[in-house]
Design a protein around this motif. Structure first.
Motif, PDB file in Angstrom:
ATOM      1  N   SER A   1      70.714  22.441 -45.428  1.00 25.02           N
ATOM      2  CA  SER A   1      70.191  21.420 -44.516  1.00 25.02           C
ATOM      3  C   SER A   1      70.342  21.843 -43.060  1.00 25.02           C
ATOM      4  CB  SER A   1      70.908  20.088 -44.753  1.00 25.02           C
ATOM      5  OG  SER A   1      70.424  19.082 -43.893  1.00 25.02           O
ATOM      6  N   LEU A   2      71.478  22.444 -42.731  1.00 29.60           N
ATOM      7  CA  LEU A   2      71.694  22.910 -41.349  1.00 29.60           C
ATOM      8  C   LEU A   2      70.752  24.050 -40.988  1.00 29.60           C
ATOM      9  CD1 LEU A   2      75.595  22.836 -40.991  1.00 29.60           C
ATOM     10  CD2 LEU A   2      73.942  21.398 -39.775  1.00 29.60           C
TER      11      LEU A   2
ATOM     12  N   THR B   1      66.917  22.812 -40.906  1.00 32.68           N
ATOM     13  CA  THR B   1      66.629  21.548 -40.222  1.00 32.68           C
ATOM     14  C   THR B   1      65.256  21.558 -39.561  1.00 32.68           C
ATOM     15  OG1 THR B   1      68.919  20.873 -39.835  1.00 32.68           O
ATOM     16  CG2 THR B   1      67.289  20.054 -38.306  1.00 32.68           C
TER      17      THR B   1
ATOM     18  N   VAL C   1      65.629  16.232 -35.573  1.00 34.30           N
ATOM     19  CA  VAL C   1      66.434  17.454 -35.630  1.00 34.30           C
ATOM     20  C   VAL C   1      67.895  17.134 -35.304  1.00 34.30           C
ATOM     21  CG1 VAL C   1      66.893  19.659 -34.480  1.00 34.30           C
ATOM     22  CG2 VAL C   1      64.571  19.094 -35.201  1.00 34.30           C
TER      23      VAL C   1
ATOM     24  N   ASN D   1      69.382  14.874 -38.122  1.00 38.56           N
ATOM     25  CA  ASN D   1      69.628  15.558 -39.390  1.00 38.56           C
ATOM     26  C   ASN D   1      70.875  16.434 -39.318  1.00 38.56           C
ATOM     27  OD1 ASN D   1      68.452  16.188 -42.154  1.00 38.56           O
ATOM     28  ND2 ASN D   1      68.714  18.246 -41.325  1.00 38.56           N
ATOM     29  N   ARG D   2      71.086  17.074 -38.189  1.00 42.91           N
ATOM     30  CA  ARG D   2      72.270  17.925 -38.048  1.00 42.91           C
ATOM     31  C   ARG D   2      73.559  17.109 -38.115  1.00 42.91           C
ATOM     32  NH1 ARG D   2      69.726  21.843 -33.330  1.00 42.91           N
ATOM     33  NH2 ARG D   2      68.782  23.355 -34.781  1.00 42.91           N
TER      34      ARG D   2
ATOM     35  N   ILE E   1      64.956  11.808 -42.220  1.00 46.25           N
ATOM     36  CA  ILE E   1      66.338  12.131 -42.610  1.00 46.25           C
ATOM     37  C   ILE E   1      66.684  11.501 -43.957  1.00 46.25           C
ATOM     38  CG2 ILE E   1      68.763  11.783 -41.968  1.00 46.25           C
ATOM     39  CD1 ILE E   1      67.701  11.987 -39.021  1.00 46.25           C
TER      40      ILE E   1
ATOM     41  N   THR F   1      73.945  15.616 -41.799  1.00 46.82           N
ATOM     42  CA  THR F   1      74.253  16.639 -42.802  1.00 46.82           C
ATOM     43  C   THR F   1      75.733  16.629 -43.186  1.00 46.82           C
ATOM     44  OG1 THR F   1      72.418  18.101 -42.228  1.00 46.82           O
ATOM     45  CG2 THR F   1      74.358  19.144 -43.184  1.00 46.82           C
TER      46      THR F   1
END
Length: 443
Positions: free
Chosen positions: A332-333, A336, A355, A358-359, A276, A362
């Protein structure tokens, strides 16, 4: 005369991008080849060597922090004088600050060698890792002066309307670094010392080009007999202290992030955080590159007291950053899973952690750009105190608060939310400062 006319052109998106695009490309490329550099060391030498590079990072971060302080703060001081039509004085100060960087580099190199054994002796490292640390740092410190000059010449090239040259130097240095990594490590079996030499030679490209370019009187800025003005040095240091603070506390926060994740999740969490951080580092390089690109324009128009151009420049910049923020957050979304799969297979526990993380992280991409630009703008306006408050609050105070509080109530999700929450708090502070000083600077 051609360089002067660049600042006299109308403030329009096209003219702004002529300054900003090369620096954006430069910072993006720098973030990319940093990751590739680590991959070479890890695959050709081993994970212990990669750990050693991370352990030497605080020492290297100190070198980077001081040179960044002198470079960003000095650029603001010099370009303000150029805008005030004090051109000869600006060139004298420019030469003086470059000499100061050289002296500081020599002193830091010597101090590094004297302290090296003591730094790693108290870490309870294995003999293997400690040996890697000493070998890497001892080779890296040889290039202290070129690295300081590289950081300075990068910004002064931009200020002298040589942003494209700065980009070419960065790309050339990055490619040279990657090629020499393979040649020195795999071909000549020089180990981790070869990796340090490859990095130093890569950085030296910009330093060598800068010495050549700024020795020519055709350049907007060029070397001339310096005059020692301690006030200039103090102003440069105070203006750039926010950038120094950012560089220093980044390492501290990263260590804290890893410690917290290790406590709640374990080693898989550390790997997920690393993935990330790569995404956030890439996005941040876009904003940093843009801020570096427009900073000389901000300083020049402020020195010129051209409030109309300054106001238009800030207005367009806000729209550009908003556009980049929406684009990076959306990308990014949507990407991912593909992004995470580059670093971890779907059957790896790290994959699902990364995952999810990162969501959530973001969200921070919607705020980071405005915070970076606000801090950089106040540096360009020679208000190092406000810039330092913004940078230090964002990168340390707010992150420290969110990292200590949110995981207690939300667990792992709180760790992921720490960055967006800290950036949102920083955005509120940035907006307050921008409104507070709007009339003083006329933007």
């Amino acid at each position: 005369m051609e360089n002067q006319n660049v600042y006299e052109n109308p403030v329009a998106l096209g003219n702004i991008l002529k300054f900003a695009v090369p620096t954006i490309a430069m910072t993006v490329f720098m973030s990319f080849y940093t990751m590739v550099d680590g991959l070479f060391v890890s695959n050709l030498i081993g994970t212990n060597a990669l750990s050693a590079i991370n352990l030497t990072a605080p020492v290297i971060q100190l070198v980077t922090a001081i040179s960044t302080m002198l470079a960003t703060g000095g650029s603001a001081v010099i370009m303000k004088k150029m805008g005030e039509q004090k051109r000869e004085e600006a060139k004298e100060d420019f030469t003086f600050l470059i000499l100061v960087n050289t002296v500081v580099g020599i002193i830091m190199c010597g101090m590094g060698y004297l302290a090296m054994d003591h730094i790693f002796a108290g870490m309870n490292l294995s003999a293997d890792v400690e040996g890697y640390c000493v070998e890497y740092l001892s080779r890296y410190l040889v290039f202290t002066v070129p690295i300081l000059l590289m950081n300075n010449f990068t910004l002064y090239m931009i200020a002298s309307e040589k942003a494209t040259l700065s980009l070419i130097c960065s790309v050339t240095g990055g490619i040279l670094n990657m090629v020499l990594d393979y040649v020195f490590i795999a071909g000549f079996d020089m180990g981790i010392g070869g990796a340090a030499i490859a990095t130093g030679l890569g950085y030296s490209v910009t330093a060598a080009a800068g010495l050549f370019v700024f020795s020519r009187k055709k350049s907007l800025l060029h070397f001339k007999k310096p005059k020692i003005r301690l006030k200039v040095l103090v102003n440069a240091a105070s203006n750039g202290c926010s950038e120094m603070a950012t560089a220093l506390v980044t390492g501290i926060i990263t260590m804290m992030f890893n410690w917290t994740m290790l406590r709640y999740v374990g080693e898989d969490g550390i790997a997920a955080v690393t993935i990330i951080m790569y995404v956030l580092m890439f996005a941040s390089s876009l904003y940093t590159g843009y801020s570096y690109g427009v900073a000389p324009m901000v300083s020049y128009y402020y020195g010129e007291q051209n409030h109309g151009k300054l106001k238009k420049l800030v207005g367009i910049s806000m729209k550009v950053i908003a556009g980049i923020s929406l684009a990076t957050a959306g990308a990014s979304l949507m990407l991912t899973r593909p992004l995470v799969s580059v670093f971890a297979r779907p059957d790896n526990p790290v994959y699902d952690l990364a995952v999810t993380g990162n969501r959530i992280c973001t969200i921070a991409l919607l705020f980071i750009g405005f915070n970076i630009f606000a801090s950089g703008m106040f540096t360009a306006l020679s208000n190092g105190v406000v810039s330092a408050v913004l940078a230090f609050s964002r990168s340390f105070v707010f992150m420290l608060i969110t990292m200590l509080v949110l995981p207690v109530f939300l667990g792992v999700k709180g760790i992921w939310l720490a960055t967006p929450a800290a950036e949102l708090m920083a955005l509120a502070l940035s907006a307050f400062m921008l409104l507070k000083y709007r009339k003083r600077y006329g933007y």
